[in-house]
Design an enzyme around this catalytic site. Structure first.
Site, PDB file in Angstrom:
ATOM      1  N   CYS A   1      -1.410   0.640   7.377  1.00  0.00           N
ATOM      2  CA  CYS A   1      -2.852   0.352   7.499  1.00  0.00           C
ATOM      3  C   CYS A   1      -3.259  -0.855   6.653  1.00  0.00           C
ATOM      4  O   CYS A   1      -3.504  -1.949   7.182  1.00  0.00           O
ATOM      5  CB  CYS A   1      -3.702   1.561   7.108  1.00  0.00           C
ATOM      6  SG  CYS A   1      -3.440   3.019   8.153  1.00  0.00           S
ATOM      7  N   ARG A   2      -3.333  -0.675   5.342  1.00  0.00           N
ATOM      8  CA  ARG A   2      -3.920  -1.736   4.503  1.00  0.00           C
ATOM      9  C   ARG A   2      -3.027  -2.944   4.287  1.00  0.00           C
ATOM     10  O   ARG A   2      -3.463  -4.085   4.462  1.00  0.00           O
ATOM     11  CB  ARG A   2      -4.321  -1.138   3.141  1.00  0.00           C
ATOM     12  CG  ARG A   2      -5.454  -0.131   3.249  1.00  0.00           C
ATOM     13  CD  ARG A   2      -5.579   0.701   1.990  1.00  0.00           C
ATOM     14  NE  ARG A   2      -4.435   1.584   1.810  1.00  0.00           N
ATOM     15  CZ  ARG A   2      -4.182   2.310   0.739  1.00  0.00           C
ATOM     16  NH1 ARG A   2      -5.031   2.247  -0.280  1.00  0.00           N
ATOM     17  NH2 ARG A   2      -3.130   3.101   0.680  1.00  0.00           N
ATOM     18  N   SER A   3      -1.766  -2.710   3.895  1.00  0.00           N
ATOM     19  CA  SER A   3      -0.931  -3.887   3.591  1.00  0.00           C
ATOM     20  C   SER A   3      -0.553  -4.689   4.837  1.00  0.00           C
ATOM     21  O   SER A   3      -0.487  -5.923   4.750  1.00  0.00           O
ATOM     22  CB  SER A   3       0.286  -3.522   2.736  1.00  0.00           C
ATOM     23  OG  SER A   3       1.139  -2.626   3.372  1.00  0.00           O
TER      24      SER A   3
ATOM     25  N   ASP B   1      -7.988   3.836   0.999  1.00  0.00           N
ATOM     26  CA  ASP B   1      -7.086   4.294   2.062  1.00  0.00           C
ATOM     27  C   ASP B   1      -7.912   4.768   3.258  1.00  0.00           C
ATOM     28  O   ASP B   1      -8.684   5.717   3.132  1.00  0.00           O
ATOM     29  CB  ASP B   1      -6.249   5.449   1.489  1.00  0.00           C
ATOM     30  CG  ASP B   1      -5.215   5.962   2.454  1.00  0.00           C
ATOM     31  OD1 ASP B   1      -5.263   5.590   3.641  1.00  0.00           O
ATOM     32  OD2 ASP B   1      -4.343   6.728   2.011  1.00  0.00           O
TER      33      ASP B   1
ATOM     34  N   ASN C   1       2.340   1.354   4.377  1.00  0.00           N
ATOM     35  CA  ASN C   1       2.616   0.050   5.038  1.00  0.00           C
ATOM     36  C   ASN C   1       2.300   0.111   6.534  1.00  0.00           C
ATOM     37  O   ASN C   1       2.953  -0.542   7.346  1.00  0.00           O
ATOM     38  CB  ASN C   1       4.067  -0.411   4.790  1.00  0.00           C
ATOM     39  CG  ASN C   1       4.354  -1.865   5.175  1.00  0.00           C
ATOM     40  OD1 ASN C   1       5.478  -2.193   5.538  1.00  0.00           O
ATOM     41  ND2 ASN C   1       3.376  -2.732   5.108  1.00  0.00           N
TER      42      ASN C   1
ATOM     43  N   CYS D   1       0.866  -1.186   0.000  1.00  0.00           N
ATOM     44  CA  CYS D   1       0.000   0.000   0.000  1.00  0.00           C
ATOM     45  C   CYS D   1       0.899   1.232   0.000  1.00  0.00           C
ATOM     46  O   CYS D   1       2.062   1.137  -0.413  1.00  0.00           O
ATOM     47  CB  CYS D   1      -0.969  -0.022   1.188  1.00  0.00           C
ATOM     48  SG  CYS D   1      -0.159  -0.018   2.801  1.00  0.00           S
TER      49      CYS D   1
END
Ligand code: 4NP
Length: 155
Positions: free
Chosen positions: A13-15, A124, A11, A8
């Site tokens: 939150c999402r990934s 995001d 690195n 993301c």
């Protein structure tokens, strides 16, 4: 052995959420010796930091532990290491394509290509509220199932 890298922007939150959820699924399926999981960000803002506490808390409620993870930046060498490089959104994908070696013969795509859910990207959640973090978990859990089914066919 198959190696999977989730990417993301930051690195944090999402990934890392995808990293923790997919690692958990790999472990539950007894495949931890055959599938290696990692995550990275296209930007360096948060290198060395643990995941955002909102991601950690949302994941914890669903039984995933993100606390050991630390942010790092995605680099060209990752393309020599990973069979699957999976971007959370189209901006991440554009940034990854910019550093992809011309001879990369692995799989570079959006992560949500592995779910039949209607959305194409993991939005995001950084500047939004708690619902955004729950939504990230929903999307990531669904795509993780699809990704595992695909990789199982190749092992
Ligand atoms: P991520 O979220 O890409 O899912 O880790 C973000 C984290 C930090 C920032 C943006 C998005 N930031 O601008 O610092």
């Amino acid at each position: 052995m198959k190696k999977v890298l989730f990417v993301c922007l930051g690195n944090i939150c999402r990934s890392p959420t995808a990293h923790g959820v997919f690692q958990s699924l790999v472990d539950q399926n007894g495949l931890s010796e055959q599938i290696h999981v990692d995550s990275a960000g296209t930007a360096a803002y948060h290198v060395g930091n643990p995941p955002d506490s909102r991601s950690t808390e949302t994941a914890k409620k669903r039984g995933y532990d993100l606390t050991p993870l630390r942010a790092r930046q995605a680099i060209e060498e990752d393309f020599y290491e990973f069979d699957y490089i999976l971007a959370m959104d189209s901006s991440n994908l554009i940034n990854l394509k910019a550093i992809r070696p011309s001879d990369y013969d692995g799989h570079l795509s959006l992560f949500l290509d592995f779910t039949s859910m209607s959305e194409a990207e993991v939005p995001d959640p950084y500047y939004g509220g708690d619902a955004g973090f729950e939504h990230v978990l929903d999307l990531v859990e669904s795509a993780s199932q699809g990704l595992l089914e695909q990789i199982k066919k190749e092992l």
